[in-house]
Design a protein around this motif. Structure first.
Motif, short mmCIF file in Angstrom:
data_model
loop_
_atom_site.label_atom_id
_atom_site.label_comp_id
_atom_site.label_asym_id
_atom_site.label_seq_id
_atom_site.Cartn_x
_atom_site.Cartn_y
_atom_site.Cartn_z
N UNK A 281 0.82 -1.21 0.00
CA UNK A 281 0.00 0.00 0.00
C UNK A 281 0.85 1.27 0.00
N UNK A 282 0.19 2.38 -0.30
CA UNK A 282 0.80 3.71 -0.23
C UNK A 282 -0.28 4.68 0.24
N UNK A 283 -0.02 5.40 1.33
CA UNK A 283 -0.99 6.30 1.95
C UNK A 283 -0.83 7.71 1.39
N UNK A 284 -1.96 8.43 1.25
CA UNK A 284 -1.91 9.81 0.79
C UNK A 284 -3.09 10.58 1.38
N UNK A 285 -2.92 11.91 1.43
CA UNK A 285 -4.01 12.77 1.90
C UNK A 285 -4.70 13.38 0.68
N UNK A 290 -9.04 14.07 3.78
CA UNK A 290 -9.06 12.72 4.34
C UNK A 290 -7.89 11.89 3.83
N UNK A 291 -7.52 10.89 4.62
CA UNK A 291 -6.47 9.97 4.23
C UNK A 291 -7.06 8.78 3.48
N UNK A 314 -2.76 -8.92 -10.79
CA UNK A 314 -2.87 -8.02 -9.64
C UNK A 314 -3.30 -6.62 -10.09
N UNK A 315 -4.21 -6.03 -9.32
CA UNK A 315 -4.86 -4.78 -9.70
C UNK A 315 -4.73 -3.75 -8.58
N UNK A 316 -5.15 -2.52 -8.86
CA UNK A 316 -5.02 -1.42 -7.89
C UNK A 316 -6.36 -1.11 -7.25
N UNK A 317 -6.38 -1.11 -5.91
CA UNK A 317 -7.59 -0.86 -5.12
C UNK A 317 -7.40 0.39 -4.25
N UNK A 318 -8.53 0.95 -3.82
CA UNK A 318 -8.54 2.14 -2.97
C UNK A 318 -9.23 1.82 -1.66
N UNK A 319 -8.69 2.37 -0.55
CA UNK A 319 -9.27 2.13 0.76
C UNK A 319 -9.14 3.39 1.61
N UNK A 320 -10.15 3.64 2.45
CA UNK A 320 -10.11 4.77 3.38
C UNK A 320 -9.12 4.48 4.50
#
Length: 525
Positions: A281-285, A290-291, A314-320
């Motif tokens: 994963x990689x976190x961003x604001x 919101x993060x 393998x694919x790219x997903x988004x999570x809060x």
């Protein structure tokens, strides 16, 4: 009918973000935010052009704006001879003082490197290698004092348990580019190249969250408030994949695992959950304050024998993500990656629909020209199951149901000349539907062994070739008639020795099988 679909979602007004946000063959995502713009990169392995750069303003609609490896700098990379699982691994994109940086690994033929650009649409610079940096998965971090640091992993030490890998940090001089020798121990490759130098001594930060953590990789460091957060992947890229977080008051540590760990994994969901292998994963604001995090995962489908398979890779997903009591909480209130989440409060991003990009294998193939409706291939000696660059152009697959169809004009009186379509995962796992001098042949290559599935006589110059997919089933058609019973896509989606990391591509291919040729194959929609 041509291949259906594109990387962006529907342009309709959206209240949800559908996962995956980048479907099909988009692993190891990394993201940065500049103003109101989001820029995202993924691994590309042996596909060329490489290092795709995506852009969005709403996290729903994405456009491919450039490749950081293209005609301008491809000669500075060494793709020839690599396996399909090698090549460009785990990039990180960052922005600092007006410059975009992508750090990545050229696995097997160069090691860790950085490319830069003032504009994410390119052009991107030649690679600057970091020969003193061991391991893989480099990331860059700038501290509040302006000093820059390299963070990566290393496994060049005596292990006390299986799969033990360390995460380290070391200052890097990004202001001065020198000259150095890049050496690959396993391949023997050696060349002179521009280099960045690491400064001082490296500091080992951790072997992972658990006492027996395996394969710590994909590290990123962030600073929120007065604390540093070290995020990494653990557990390998299969069902035990996970994201963990350690924190420290000092950049160089000590880093202590936060109480919530792993912060994200689907290892607890069981193999029937439709999204598996979550990690990296990689976190961003986001612009709304919101993060969030991007991460990789697989969508799975059930085969006839009850096993669960990943046809698209393998694919790219988004999570809060939320920061609660000093700890990063992923998917708060849920605890896992969902098929959709609430869209951030920002306007929908509109852009012109683009044609699906075409990719070569391990380089830009010779003898291929394209326009909006026609692809012409001059037959080349290279074959698909070699580790060089065949005369082949592929589109990435993004959906479980698709149709790829081309009308081909091709004639030959030589037994070594073939042209047609391919469904490709690796040099050791692919299907081909090819026309020769007096027949059309369907061939399967599975785990390095080739077998002829069907062959029919055919002498006409023009033919329509079609591959039609419905989840795990494949249908191969000649002039809209099946050439064989339905085949399984399973040989191309087994995450085993031969096809572990990349995704599926479908496209056109022609070969003269080791001999020079001036013959051409012409493909139309």
């Amino acid at each position: 009918m041509a291949l259906i679909g594109n990387v962006q979602n529907s342009m309709a007004q959206c209240s949800k973000v559908s996962n995956p946000i980048l479907p099909g063959f988009n692993p190891d995502p990394s993201i940065c935010v500049v103003g109101s713009d989001y820029y995202l990169v993924t691994s590309s392995f042996g596909y060329v052009p490489g290092l795709p750069v995506y852009h969005s303003r709403d996290l729903v609609h994405w456009e491919l704006i450039s490749h950081a490896i293209d005609y301008n700098n491809i000669d500075k990379f060494h793709f020839c001879g690599i396996n399909d699982n090698d090549g460009i691994w785990a990039p990180t994109i960052r922005y600092h003082d007006g410059t975009f940086y992508i750090s990545s690994t050229m696995w097997r033929t160069g090691g860790n490197f950085v490319v830069t650009a003032k504009n994410p649409c390119g052009p991107w610079s030649d690679p600057v290698y970091i020969p003193d940096a061991p391991g893989i998965d480099p990331t860059l971090f700038w501290d509040t004092d302006g000093r820059s640091y390299y963070v990566g992993n290393r496994y060049d030490f005596k292990h006390t348990y299986d799969g033990q890998v360390g995460i380290f940090i070391q200052e890097i001089d990004l202001n001065n580019v020198g000259k150095g020798i890049v050496r690959e121990k396993k391949t023997g490759l050696q060349f002179e190249a521009p280099v960045y130098n690491l400064l001082g001594r490296h500091t080992l930060l951790t072997f992972g969250c658990a006492t027996n953590a395996q394969y710590a990789e994909g590290p990123h460091i962030y600073k929120f408030g007065d604390r540093y957060y070290l995020l990494m992947a653990e557990g390998g890229s299969g069902s035990y994949h996970a994201v963990t977080v350690l924190t420290s008051k000092d950049l160089l540590g000590p880093y202590i695992p936060q109480q919530i760990n792993p912060v994200l994994s689907h290892r607890q969901m069981g193999n029937a959950y439709p999204i598996q292998n979550i990690g990296h994963a990689d976190v961003f604001r986001a612009v709304d304050g919101n993060l969030y995090a991007v991460c990789l995962g697989n969508r799975v489908v059930q085969d006839d024998d009850g096993t669960w398979q990943c046809p698209l890779g393998r694919e790219t997903f988004l999570v809060r993500v939320e920061l609660q009591d000093g700890q990063l909480v992923f998917a708060p209130g849920v605890g896992y990656v969902q098929s959709s989440i609430e869209k951030p409060k920002m306007p929908n991003y509109q852009f012109a629909t683009q044609p699906e990009p075409l990719y070569g294998l391990r380089g830009f193939p010779n003898g291929i020209t394209n326009d909006s409706a026609i692809t012409t291939i001059v037959l080349q000696p290279e074959v698909l199951d070699s580790l060089v660059t065949p005369a082949c152009k592929l589109q990435k697959l993004h959906m479980l149901k698709w149709t790829y169809s081309r009308e081909m004009t091709f004639s030959t009186n030589k037994s070594n000349e073939w042209a047609g379509l391919t469904l490709y995962r690796t040099a050791n796992s692919n299907y081909t539907l090819l026309k020769g001098n007096n027949s059309i042949r369907l061939t399967k290559r599975e785990k390095g062994k080739t077998s002829i599935i069907a062959e029919i006589p055919y002498k006409e110059k023009t033919v329509r070739l079609t591959i039609d997919a419905d989840s795990m089933r494949l249908h191969f058609l000649v002039n809209n008639k099946s050439i064989s019973p339905a085949q399984s896509i399973r040989p191309l989606c087994d995450d085993g020795l031969y096809n572990k990391f990349n995704g599926l591509g479908v496209g056109v291919y022609a070969t003269s099988m080791g001999k020079r040729s001036k013959n051409k194959a012409i493909f139309k929609y």
